[in-house]
Motif scaffolding. Structure first.
Motif, PDB file in Angstrom:
ATOM      1  N   MET A  11       1.102  -0.970   0.355  1.00 17.60           N
ATOM      2  CA  MET A  11       0.418  -0.385  -0.125  1.00 17.60           C
ATOM      3  C   MET A  11       0.700   0.874  -0.088  1.00 17.60           C
ATOM      4  SD  MET A  11      -2.871   1.729   2.302  1.00 17.60           S
ATOM      5  CE  MET A  11      -2.254   2.001   4.406  1.00 17.60           C
TER       6      MET A  11
ATOM      7  N   MET B 250       2.820   1.898  -3.408  1.00 15.95           N
ATOM      8  CA  MET B 250       1.228   2.397  -4.392  1.00 15.95           C
ATOM      9  C   MET B 250       1.333   3.550  -4.145  1.00 15.95           C
ATOM     10  SD  MET B 250      -1.369  -0.582  -5.118  1.00 15.95           S
ATOM     11  CE  MET B 250      -2.051   0.958  -6.478  1.00 15.95           C
ATOM     12  N   ILE B 251       0.997   4.417  -3.541  1.00 16.35           N
ATOM     13  CA  ILE B 251       0.909   5.610  -2.300  1.00 16.35           C
ATOM     14  C   ILE B 251       1.838   6.683  -3.411  1.00 16.35           C
ATOM     15  CG2 ILE B 251      -0.241   7.500  -0.504  1.00 16.35           C
ATOM     16  CD1 ILE B 251      -0.996   5.664   0.577  1.00 16.35           C
TER      17      ILE B 251
ATOM     18  N   SER C  44       2.868   6.394  -7.164  1.00 17.29           N
ATOM     19  CA  SER C  44       1.970   7.768  -7.839  1.00 17.29           C
ATOM     20  C   SER C  44       2.544   8.861  -7.498  1.00 17.29           C
ATOM     21  CB  SER C  44       0.790   6.886  -7.116  1.00 17.29           C
ATOM     22  OG  SER C  44      -0.212   7.467  -6.230  1.00 17.29           O
ATOM     23  N   HIS C  45       3.179   9.122  -6.207  1.00 19.19           N
ATOM     24  CA  HIS C  45       3.681  10.970  -6.992  1.00 19.19           C
ATOM     25  C   HIS C  45       5.186  10.710  -6.179  1.00 19.19           C
ATOM     26  CE1 HIS C  45      -0.206  10.964  -5.198  1.00 19.19           C
ATOM     27  NE2 HIS C  45       0.046  12.162  -4.898  1.00 19.19           N
TER      28      HIS C  45
ATOM     29  N   ASP D 271      -3.167   6.776   6.890  1.00 16.59           N
ATOM     30  CA  ASP D 271      -4.395   7.523   5.968  1.00 16.59           C
ATOM     31  C   ASP D 271      -3.190   8.572   4.366  1.00 16.59           C
ATOM     32  OD1 ASP D 271      -5.133  10.432   5.328  1.00 16.59           O
ATOM     33  OD2 ASP D 271      -6.674  10.615   6.250  1.00 16.59           O
ATOM     34  N   GLY D 272      -3.751   7.984   3.926  1.00 16.18           N
ATOM     35  CA  GLY D 272      -2.404   8.074   2.268  1.00 16.18           C
ATOM     36  C   GLY D 272      -1.627   9.484   2.491  1.00 16.18           C
ATOM     37  N   ALA D 273      -3.182  10.105   2.974  1.00 22.62           N
ATOM     38  CA  ALA D 273      -3.719  12.013   2.863  1.00 22.62           C
ATOM     39  C   ALA D 273      -2.273  12.713   3.781  1.00 22.62           C
ATOM     40  CB  ALA D 273      -4.374  12.386   2.500  1.00 22.62           C
TER      41      ALA D 273
ATOM     42  N   LEU E  42       1.304  11.474   2.713  1.00 18.13           N
ATOM     43  CA  LEU E  42       2.136  11.851   2.004  1.00 18.13           C
ATOM     44  C   LEU E  42       2.152  13.667   2.595  1.00 18.13           C
ATOM     45  CD1 LEU E  42      -0.350  11.109  -0.800  1.00 18.13           C
ATOM     46  CD2 LEU E  42       2.442  11.631  -0.849  1.00 18.13           C
TER      47      LEU E  42
ATOM     48  N   ARG F 254       5.898  14.894   2.397  1.00 18.25           N
ATOM     49  CA  ARG F 254       6.491  16.098   1.635  1.00 18.25           C
ATOM     50  C   ARG F 254       6.998  17.221   2.638  1.00 18.25           C
ATOM     51  NH1 ARG F 254       1.245  16.321  -0.601  1.00 18.25           N
ATOM     52  NH2 ARG F 254       0.804  15.203  -2.149  1.00 18.25           N
TER      53      ARG F 254
ATOM     54  N   LEU G 148      -6.385  16.717  -2.541  1.00 18.56           N
ATOM     55  CA  LEU G 148      -6.677  16.174  -1.369  1.00 18.56           C
ATOM     56  C   LEU G 148      -7.311  14.666  -1.401  1.00 18.56           C
ATOM     57  CD1 LEU G 148      -6.030  15.772   2.025  1.00 18.56           C
ATOM     58  CD2 LEU G 148      -7.937  17.292   2.277  1.00 18.56           C
TER      59      LEU G 148
ATOM     60  N   GLU H 187      -5.942  12.461  -3.298  1.00 15.20           N
ATOM     61  CA  GLU H 187      -5.220  11.652  -2.567  1.00 15.20           C
ATOM     62  C   GLU H 187      -5.612  10.327  -2.147  1.00 15.20           C
ATOM     63  OE1 GLU H 187      -2.566  14.734  -0.587  1.00 15.20           O
ATOM     64  OE2 GLU H 187      -1.324  15.033  -2.406  1.00 15.20           O
ATOM     65  N   GLN H 188      -6.688  10.822  -1.400  1.00 14.22           N
ATOM     66  CA  GLN H 188      -7.570   9.634  -0.174  1.00 14.22           C
ATOM     67  C   GLN H 188      -8.063   8.735  -0.858  1.00 14.22           C
ATOM     68  OE1 GLN H 188     -10.312  13.148   1.469  1.00 14.22           O
ATOM     69  NE2 GLN H 188      -8.702  13.601   3.059  1.00 14.22           N
TER      70      GLN H 188
ATOM     71  N   LEU I 227      -6.968   8.109  -4.340  1.00 12.89           N
ATOM     72  CA  LEU I 227      -5.869   7.170  -4.261  1.00 12.89           C
ATOM     73  C   LEU I 227      -5.427   6.635  -3.462  1.00 12.89           C
ATOM     74  CD1 LEU I 227      -3.212   6.147  -5.904  1.00 12.89           C
ATOM     75  CD2 LEU I 227      -2.067   8.267  -4.860  1.00 12.89           C
ATOM     76  N   ALA I 228      -5.376   6.695  -1.897  1.00 10.47           N
ATOM     77  CA  ALA I 228      -5.158   5.787  -0.744  1.00 10.47           C
ATOM     78  C   ALA I 228      -6.224   4.795  -0.470  1.00 10.47           C
ATOM     79  CB  ALA I 228      -5.072   6.912   0.662  1.00 10.47           C
TER      80      ALA I 228
ATOM     81  N   ALA J 204      -8.028   3.182  -2.777  1.00 12.78           N
ATOM     82  CA  ALA J 204      -7.643   2.373  -4.085  1.00 12.78           C
ATOM     83  C   ALA J 204      -6.488   1.336  -3.570  1.00 12.78           C
ATOM     84  CB  ALA J 204      -7.399   2.472  -5.718  1.00 12.78           C
TER      85      ALA J 204
END
Lengths: 124, 192
Positions: free
Chosen positions: A19, A22-23, A26-27, A110-112, A115, A119, B30, B33-34, B36-37, B39
């Motif tokens: 996971m 992937m996150i 992709s960035h 939490d992916g966001a 990230l 960053r 945002l 991104e959410q 995508l996360a 997925a």
């Protein structure tokens, strides 16, 4: 075109590693993985990543022990580390920072949020 | 002679418009991104389930999904025997294996999950606890419509107050794919 930043992801869960990969990929980040603290230290020395995402509970060597080793090694002591921790209690967070991490994220990640913390430490 | 300096009021309006657009774009980014996360979570879960070489590995992946991706600190994986139905403990996290060795056959949500093959998310996890633990979700693992296993989520992590829509999607994917992965793993073991 600038060279992509390299992130070392250390986690004993292949599901979590997949996971995170992937996150981050992709960035535009290049991702290297390790499945325990010992491998994380070895790969950090070999790859000199721009950032390490370190799980706490891992076999062979915990994330805390791995970060302490990295901080005691000149070649790796400046690499920023984000700890990935299951526990959110203040005492655990304090232990993360005492071990030498720069920031932390709680599980479930939490992916966001991940990230934004990546960053903040290494840019895009 | 007219001044070429821009009107400050006009400039202020432009800045306000740009700030509003910037905020909109930030919110959209945002949101992307959410999504995508989410997925990535689904992809990672399903791919790891189907790559597992044997039943032990499938169970490990189930535990990883529930613990790491959903955020649960107490959970059990159970075999379901249709003749009963009896649920026998296979593995878990944070549970006393002796105490949680089997699930109460009269437990309403367990019975509902086995009978319907559908995910059960109780509105109140403490409405019908099992051995004092809140029942947060009952996830029937299915293969071709038949329930072959059950995953029960008890206590979530402290920083996770409740399950959300993304968790529901993930648990439904778990229900659909973990059952099949288990059956296939068992078949491979029998062939060996």
């Amino acid at each position: 075109m600038s060279t992509p930043k390299t992130i070392l992801c250390a986690d004993d869960s292949l599901t979590a590693l997949t996971m995170h990969q992937m996150i981050l990929k992709s960035h535009g980040y290049r991702v290297v993985t390790a499945q325990d603290g010992f491998e994380a230290v070895t790969k950090a020395n070999a790859e000199n990543p721009d950032l390490i995402l370190m799980d706490v509970v891992m076999p062979r060597m915990t994330g805390f022990e791995a970060v302490k080793q990295l901080r005691n090694t000149p070649a790796t002591q400046r690499i920023p580390v984000i700890m990935v921790t299951t526990r959110a209690e203040p005492k655990v967070i304090e232990t993360c920072f005492q071990a030498g991490c720069n920031d932390y994220v709680n599980k479930p990640v939490d992916g966001a949020i991940l990230l934004s913390k990546v960053r903040a430490l290494v840019g895009v | 002679m007219h001044s070429l300096a821009p009107d400050p009021i006009v400039l202020e309006r432009h800045v306000a418009v740009l700030e509003a657009e910037n905020l909109q774009l930030t919110e959209r980014a945002l949101g992307a991104e959410q999504r995508l996360a989410r997925a990535a979570q689904l992809y990672a879960s399903v791919s790891q389930l189907h790559q597992a070489a044997d039943t032990d590995e499938v169970v490990i992946v189930i535990k990883e999904i529930v613990a790491n991706l959903v955020g649960c600190e107490e959970m059990g994986v159970y075999d379901v025997w249709p003749q009963g139905p009896v649920c026998t403990y296979v593995d878990g996290i944070g549970l006393d294996a002796d105490l949680f060795g089997s699930l109460p056959p009269t437990h309403a949500q367990v019975r509902e999950g086995i009978a319907t093959g559908a995910l059960v998310l109780p509105a109140d996890p403490m409405a019908e606890p099992i051995h004092g633990r809140p029942v947060t979700a009952v996830v029937p693992l299915t293969d071709q419509g038949a329930v072959c296993g059950l995953v029960v989520l008890f206590q979530l992590l402290r920083q996770k107050p409740r399950l959300d829509e993304a968790d529901r999607d993930l648990l439904e994917a778990l229900a659909a794919h973990a059952g099949r992965a288990l059956v296939h793993a068992r078949l491979r073991e029998q062939v060996r």
